[in-house]
Write an enzyme that holds these catalytic residues in place. Structure first.
Site, PDB file in Angstrom:
ATOM      1  N   LYS A 163      16.384  -9.244   9.509  1.00  0.00           N
ATOM      2  CA  LYS A 163      16.658  -9.193   8.072  1.00  0.00           C
ATOM      3  C   LYS A 163      17.733 -10.211   7.670  1.00  0.00           C
ATOM      4  O   LYS A 163      17.685 -10.772   6.573  1.00  0.00           O
ATOM      5  CB  LYS A 163      17.065  -7.771   7.667  1.00  0.00           C
ATOM      6  N   GLY A 180       7.423  -4.737   6.550  1.00  0.00           N
ATOM      7  CA  GLY A 180       8.448  -4.753   7.594  1.00  0.00           C
ATOM      8  C   GLY A 180       8.399  -3.490   8.431  1.00  0.00           C
ATOM      9  O   GLY A 180       7.837  -2.477   8.015  1.00  0.00           O
ATOM     10  N   TYR A 202      16.262  -5.218  14.151  1.00  0.00           N
ATOM     11  CA  TYR A 202      15.954  -5.147  12.708  1.00  0.00           C
ATOM     12  C   TYR A 202      16.984  -5.944  11.900  1.00  0.00           C
ATOM     13  O   TYR A 202      16.625  -6.748  11.025  1.00  0.00           O
ATOM     14  CB  TYR A 202      15.952  -3.672  12.296  1.00  0.00           C
ATOM     15  N   ASN A 227       0.809  -1.224   0.000  1.00  0.00           N
ATOM     16  CA  ASN A 227       0.000   0.000   0.000  1.00  0.00           C
ATOM     17  C   ASN A 227       0.840   1.271   0.000  1.00  0.00           C
ATOM     18  O   ASN A 227       0.338   2.351  -0.268  1.00  0.00           O
ATOM     19  CB  ASN A 227      -0.978   0.011   1.184  1.00  0.00           C
ATOM     20  N   ARG A 228       2.136   1.157   0.298  1.00  0.00           N
ATOM     21  CA  ARG A 228       2.983   2.378   0.270  1.00  0.00           C
ATOM     22  C   ARG A 228       4.461   1.998   0.156  1.00  0.00           C
ATOM     23  O   ARG A 228       4.806   0.816   0.257  1.00  0.00           O
ATOM     24  CB  ARG A 228       2.733   3.262   1.499  1.00  0.00           C
ATOM     25  N   GLY A 229       5.289   3.005  -0.052  1.00  0.00           N
ATOM     26  CA  GLY A 229       6.738   2.824  -0.053  1.00  0.00           C
ATOM     27  C   GLY A 229       7.232   1.859  -1.119  1.00  0.00           C
ATOM     28  O   GLY A 229       6.738   1.834  -2.254  1.00  0.00           O
ATOM     29  N   ILE A 230       8.191   1.046  -0.743  1.00  0.00           N
ATOM     30  CA  ILE A 230       8.811   0.108  -1.684  1.00  0.00           C
ATOM     31  C   ILE A 230       7.766  -0.893  -2.198  1.00  0.00           C
ATOM     32  O   ILE A 230       7.742  -1.220  -3.385  1.00  0.00           O
ATOM     33  CB  ILE A 230       9.983  -0.636  -0.989  1.00  0.00           C
TER      34      ILE A 230
END
Ligand SMILES: NC(=O)c1ccc[n+]([C@@H]2O[C@H](COP(=O)([O-])OP(=O)(O)OC[C@H]3O[C@@H](n4cnc5c(N)ncnc54)[C@H](OP(=O)(O)O)[C@@H]3O)[C@@H](O)[C@H]2O)c1
Length: 234
Positions: A144, A77, A140, A11-14
């Site tokens: 990852k 994330g 984080y 829905n947004r960003g990357i």
């Protein structure tokens, strides 16, 4: 090509740039969102990936509308940055629950249809920080880095079923996630990046789309850095 594609956090960003890249190529794209108005042009399914029941419901809705997911991009994330001394157990476990266990939930559910179809493409969005390390981001970075072991294990487990698992490790990208950084922090980061700038989300999307394309049919278990040279390929 008109494949059934799911992008979590599309829905947004990357994630949105990735969803647009697939839609522009003619795929049927579903995105997850948690609140507010999702962007138009996609099948938007409400889903918090920390909730197994919501993941199940989202897949049912996608399967009814687009058929089983053939390409999964696990992009959703979060960060909860804090120095170790001040990092609460909740800061740590919530980031792991979203970035790692949430990815496990969506990958496991996608696998059902992919096994039946005897093909599938899974791309996990990690981060340069996972292999490079970053002070204040132990939670984080751990989440990852874990995605690499997760993807590589599944690449071995399910390669014979014609399902590929690859990881894209972006560097610093212009999105809401990095808007919280101060100008000073930004300048410090850019100084370390050989290409001397942040990435645009579309530059990450291009690598993801390649990994899901026929041109990448013999690539699995790979970690593709899209970081302007910051991690030097690790
Ligand atoms: N930006 C960077 O510099 C950068 C660098 C390397 C890697 N990455 C990774 O790239 C991915 C996308 O990052 P971004 O920069 O686009 O971040 P962003 O702008 O903060 O967007 C995060 C996305 O993840 C979704 N999300 C978070 N928690 C979720 C949950 N529990 N269930 C479902 N969706 C959830 C958000 O949905 P809502 O809108 O509902 O909150 C949103 O769509 C992340 O995995 C991030 O770690 C980013």
């Amino acid at each position: 090509m008109s494949r059934s594609v799911l992008v979590t956090g599309g829905n947004r960003g990357i994630g949105l740039a990735i969803a647009r890249a697939f839609a522009d190529a003619g795929d049927k794209v579903a995105i997850t969102y948690r609140s507010g108005e999702p962007p138009a042009g996609f099948l938007a399914v409400k889903c918090d990936i920390t909730d197994a029941e919501q993941v199940e419901q989202a897949y049912k809705e996608i399967e009814e509308n687009h058929g089983p997911v053939e390409v999964l991009v696990a992009n959703a994330g979060i960060t909860k940055d804090q120095l170790l001394m001040r990092m609460s157990e909740e800061d740590f476990t919530s980031v792991i629950d979203t970035n790692l266990t949430g990815t496990f939930r969506v990958v496991k559910r996608a696998n059902r249809g992919m096994l039946r179809a005897k093909k599938g493409r899974v791309v996990l969005i990690s981060s340069v920080v996972g292999l490079y390390g970053s002070p204040g981001q132990a939670n984080y970075a751990a989440s990852k880095a874990a995605l690499v072991g997760f993807a590589r294990s599944l690449a071995r487990e399910l390669g014979s079923r014609n399902i590929t698992f690859n990881v894209v490790a972006p560097g610093f990208v212009d999105t809401d996630m990095t808007k919280v950084l101060t100008d000073e922090q930004r300048a410090g980061i850019v100084q370390q990046v050989p290409l001397g700038r942040y990435a645009q989300p579309e530059e990450i999307a291009a690598a993801v789309r390649f990994l899901a394309s026929d041109d990448a049919s013999y690539i699995t278990g790979a970690v593709i850095p899209v970081d302007g040279g910051l991690g030097m390929g690790h």
